[in-house]
Motif scaffolding. Structure first.
Motif, PDB file in Angstrom:
ATOM      1  N   TYR A  68      -3.095  57.108  22.811  1.00 13.88           N
ATOM      2  CA  TYR A  68      -3.599  58.160  21.935  1.00 13.88           C
ATOM      3  C   TYR A  68      -2.465  58.819  21.158  1.00 13.88           C
ATOM      4  O   TYR A  68      -2.630  59.188  20.004  1.00 13.88           O
ATOM      5  CB  TYR A  68      -4.390  59.194  22.738  1.00 13.88           C
ATOM      6  N   TYR A  69      -1.316  58.966  21.784  1.00 20.09           N
ATOM      7  CA  TYR A  69      -0.169  59.539  21.091  1.00 20.09           C
ATOM      8  C   TYR A  69       0.340  58.579  20.015  1.00 20.09           C
ATOM      9  O   TYR A  69       0.756  59.002  18.938  1.00 20.09           O
ATOM     10  CB  TYR A  69       0.945  59.880  22.073  1.00 20.09           C
ATOM     11  N   LEU A  70       0.318  57.279  20.289  1.00 23.99           N
ATOM     12  CA  LEU A  70       0.738  56.299  19.283  1.00 23.99           C
ATOM     13  C   LEU A  70      -0.187  56.328  18.069  1.00 23.99           C
ATOM     14  O   LEU A  70       0.265  56.247  16.926  1.00 23.99           O
ATOM     15  CB  LEU A  70       0.770  54.898  19.886  1.00 23.99           C
ATOM     16  N   THR A  71      -1.479  56.463  18.312  1.00 20.83           N
ATOM     17  CA  THR A  71      -2.428  56.553  17.209  1.00 20.83           C
ATOM     18  C   THR A  71      -2.202  57.833  16.416  1.00 20.83           C
ATOM     19  O   THR A  71      -2.243  57.824  15.181  1.00 20.83           O
ATOM     20  CB  THR A  71      -3.870  56.506  17.743  1.00 20.83           C
ATOM     21  N   ALA A  72      -1.933  58.925  17.090  1.00 23.38           N
ATOM     22  CA  ALA A  72      -1.653  60.186  16.394  1.00 23.38           C
ATOM     23  C   ALA A  72      -0.395  60.068  15.541  1.00 23.38           C
ATOM     24  O   ALA A  72      -0.357  60.561  14.409  1.00 23.38           O
ATOM     25  CB  ALA A  72      -1.507  61.317  17.406  1.00 23.38           C
ATOM     26  N   LEU A  74       0.719  57.373  14.163  1.00 28.06           N
ATOM     27  CA  LEU A  74       0.379  56.536  13.019  1.00 28.06           C
ATOM     28  C   LEU A  74      -0.290  57.368  11.931  1.00 28.06           C
ATOM     29  O   LEU A  74       0.042  57.233  10.752  1.00 28.06           O
ATOM     30  CB  LEU A  74      -0.529  55.395  13.467  1.00 28.06           C
ATOM     31  N   PHE A  75      -1.217  58.234  12.310  1.00 28.84           N
ATOM     32  CA  PHE A  75      -1.851  59.095  11.324  1.00 28.84           C
ATOM     33  C   PHE A  75      -0.842  60.029  10.679  1.00 28.84           C
ATOM     34  O   PHE A  75      -0.898  60.276   9.467  1.00 28.84           O
ATOM     35  CB  PHE A  75      -2.988  59.901  11.961  1.00 28.84           C
ATOM     36  N   ILE A  76       0.083  60.552  11.439  1.00 35.66           N
ATOM     37  CA  ILE A  76       1.102  61.436  10.886  1.00 35.66           C
ATOM     38  C   ILE A  76       1.978  60.688   9.884  1.00 35.66           C
ATOM     39  O   ILE A  76       2.298  61.209   8.808  1.00 35.66           O
ATOM     40  CB  ILE A  76       1.946  62.065  12.012  1.00 35.66           C
ATOM     41  N   ILE A  77       2.358  59.460  10.208  1.00 32.60           N
ATOM     42  CA  ILE A  77       3.181  58.661   9.299  1.00 32.60           C
ATOM     43  C   ILE A  77       2.481  58.488   7.962  1.00 32.60           C
ATOM     44  O   ILE A  77       3.075  58.685   6.894  1.00 32.60           O
ATOM     45  CB  ILE A  77       3.513  57.294   9.928  1.00 32.60           C
ATOM     46  N   PHE A  78       1.205  58.141   7.978  1.00 32.91           N
ATOM     47  CA  PHE A  78       0.504  57.900   6.724  1.00 32.91           C
ATOM     48  C   PHE A  78       0.129  59.187   6.008  1.00 32.91           C
ATOM     49  O   PHE A  78       0.036  59.196   4.780  1.00 32.91           O
ATOM     50  CB  PHE A  78      -0.702  56.998   6.954  1.00 32.91           C
ATOM     51  N   SER A 111       6.478  50.961   5.747  1.00 30.96           N
ATOM     52  CA  SER A 111       5.950  49.656   6.144  1.00 30.96           C
ATOM     53  C   SER A 111       6.597  49.166   7.433  1.00 30.96           C
ATOM     54  O   SER A 111       5.941  48.525   8.261  1.00 30.96           O
ATOM     55  CB  SER A 111       6.160  48.634   5.034  1.00 30.96           C
ATOM     56  N   VAL A 112       7.866  49.478   7.623  1.00 28.09           N
ATOM     57  CA  VAL A 112       8.541  49.108   8.866  1.00 28.09           C
ATOM     58  C   VAL A 112       7.912  49.861  10.042  1.00 28.09           C
ATOM     59  O   VAL A 112       7.658  49.272  11.100  1.00 28.09           O
ATOM     60  CB  VAL A 112      10.060  49.388   8.768  1.00 28.09           C
ATOM     61  N   ALA A 113       7.609  51.139   9.845  1.00 29.51           N
ATOM     62  CA  ALA A 113       6.954  51.915  10.902  1.00 29.51           C
ATOM     63  C   ALA A 113       5.559  51.364  11.191  1.00 29.51           C
ATOM     64  O   ALA A 113       5.144  51.269  12.350  1.00 29.51           O
ATOM     65  CB  ALA A 113       6.873  53.386  10.498  1.00 29.51           C
ATOM     66  N   TYR A 114       4.848  50.978  10.143  1.00 23.49           N
ATOM     67  CA  TYR A 114       3.514  50.398  10.318  1.00 23.49           C
ATOM     68  C   TYR A 114       3.599  49.069  11.069  1.00 23.49           C
ATOM     69  O   TYR A 114       2.806  48.807  11.978  1.00 23.49           O
ATOM     70  CB  TYR A 114       2.866  50.211   8.953  1.00 23.49           C
ATOM     71  N   ALA A 115       4.556  48.216  10.696  1.00 22.55           N
ATOM     72  CA  ALA A 115       4.718  46.921  11.367  1.00 22.55           C
ATOM     73  C   ALA A 115       5.083  47.119  12.841  1.00 22.55           C
ATOM     74  O   ALA A 115       4.588  46.398  13.718  1.00 22.55           O
ATOM     75  CB  ALA A 115       5.777  46.091  10.658  1.00 22.55           C
ATOM     76  N   TYR A 116       5.928  48.089  13.128  1.00 23.53           N
ATOM     77  CA  TYR A 116       6.302  48.388  14.505  1.00 23.53           C
ATOM     78  C   TYR A 116       5.065  48.799  15.311  1.00 23.53           C
ATOM     79  O   TYR A 116       4.850  48.328  16.433  1.00 23.53           O
ATOM     80  CB  TYR A 116       7.350  49.498  14.537  1.00 23.53           C
ATOM     81  N   LEU A 123      -2.781  49.419  17.040  1.00 26.71           N
ATOM     82  CA  LEU A 123      -3.969  49.335  16.194  1.00 26.71           C
ATOM     83  C   LEU A 123      -5.131  48.615  16.857  1.00 26.71           C
ATOM     84  O   LEU A 123      -6.210  48.522  16.301  1.00 26.71           O
ATOM     85  CB  LEU A 123      -3.623  48.619  14.876  1.00 26.71           C
ATOM     86  N   SER A 124      -4.928  48.081  18.045  1.00 29.31           N
ATOM     87  CA  SER A 124      -6.006  47.384  18.750  1.00 29.31           C
ATOM     88  C   SER A 124      -6.632  48.322  19.766  1.00 29.31           C
ATOM     89  O   SER A 124      -5.949  48.941  20.572  1.00 29.31           O
ATOM     90  CB  SER A 124      -5.470  46.132  19.449  1.00 29.31           C
ATOM     91  N   TRP A 125      -7.953  48.456  19.707  1.00 29.84           N
ATOM     92  CA  TRP A 125      -8.667  49.343  20.616  1.00 29.84           C
ATOM     93  C   TRP A 125      -9.224  48.521  21.762  1.00 29.84           C
ATOM     94  O   TRP A 125     -10.042  47.643  21.563  1.00 29.84           O
ATOM     95  CB  TRP A 125      -9.794  50.034  19.875  1.00 29.84           C
TER      96      TRP A 125
END
Length: 126
Positions: A68-72, A74-78, A111-116, A123-125
């Motif tokens: 959940y923290y990783l998903t949060a 990701l939203f902050i990055i974008f 994009s590097v952060a997204y790829a990481y 991104l997989s639930w």
């Protein structure tokens, strides 16, 4: 005409729509409450007692999943990416080649952060 006026008008329209939607939902939304609706939402995980202070022997709760923290994050990055893209798009013609190169480097960095995040399975639930 001021160059920021269209952005301000768009922001005002967005704010008015948000306020209107909240008021409308409160007015026409269902008013039937039950015990399940009044419980705090815990992202699909059954609520557990919180840890009690006093040492490792008194901990009664369980760990909250890191996913959940990783998903949060990701939203902050974008969200940060969008905050930087709007002013750049408004002043694109005035920035010239420097602005184009700077934004290309910024997009590459994001994009590097997204790829990481993608490679780590954020991104997989499951």
């Amino acid at each position: 005409m001021n160059i920021e006026l269209p952005a301000l008008v768009l922001g005002a329209i967005a704010a008015a729509f948000a306020v209107f939607s909240i008021i409308l939902a409160g007015v026409i939304g269902p008013k039937r409450y039950n015990r399940a609706k009044l419980e705090p939402y815990e992202c699909g995980i059954e609520p557990t007692p919180h840890a009690i202070a006093g040492g490792p022997g008194n901990v009664t709760g369980q760990r909250f999943p890191v996913k959940y923290y990783l998903t949060a994050m990701l939203f902050i990055i974008f969200d940060i990416e969008i905050v930087f893209l709007y002013p750049w798009a408004i002043h694109f013609d005035a920035l010239g080649i420097f602005g184009l190169v700077a934004m290309a480097l910024f997009i590459l960095n994001v994009s590097v952060a997204y790829a990481y995040e993608w490679r780590r399975g954020g991104l997989s639930w499951d």
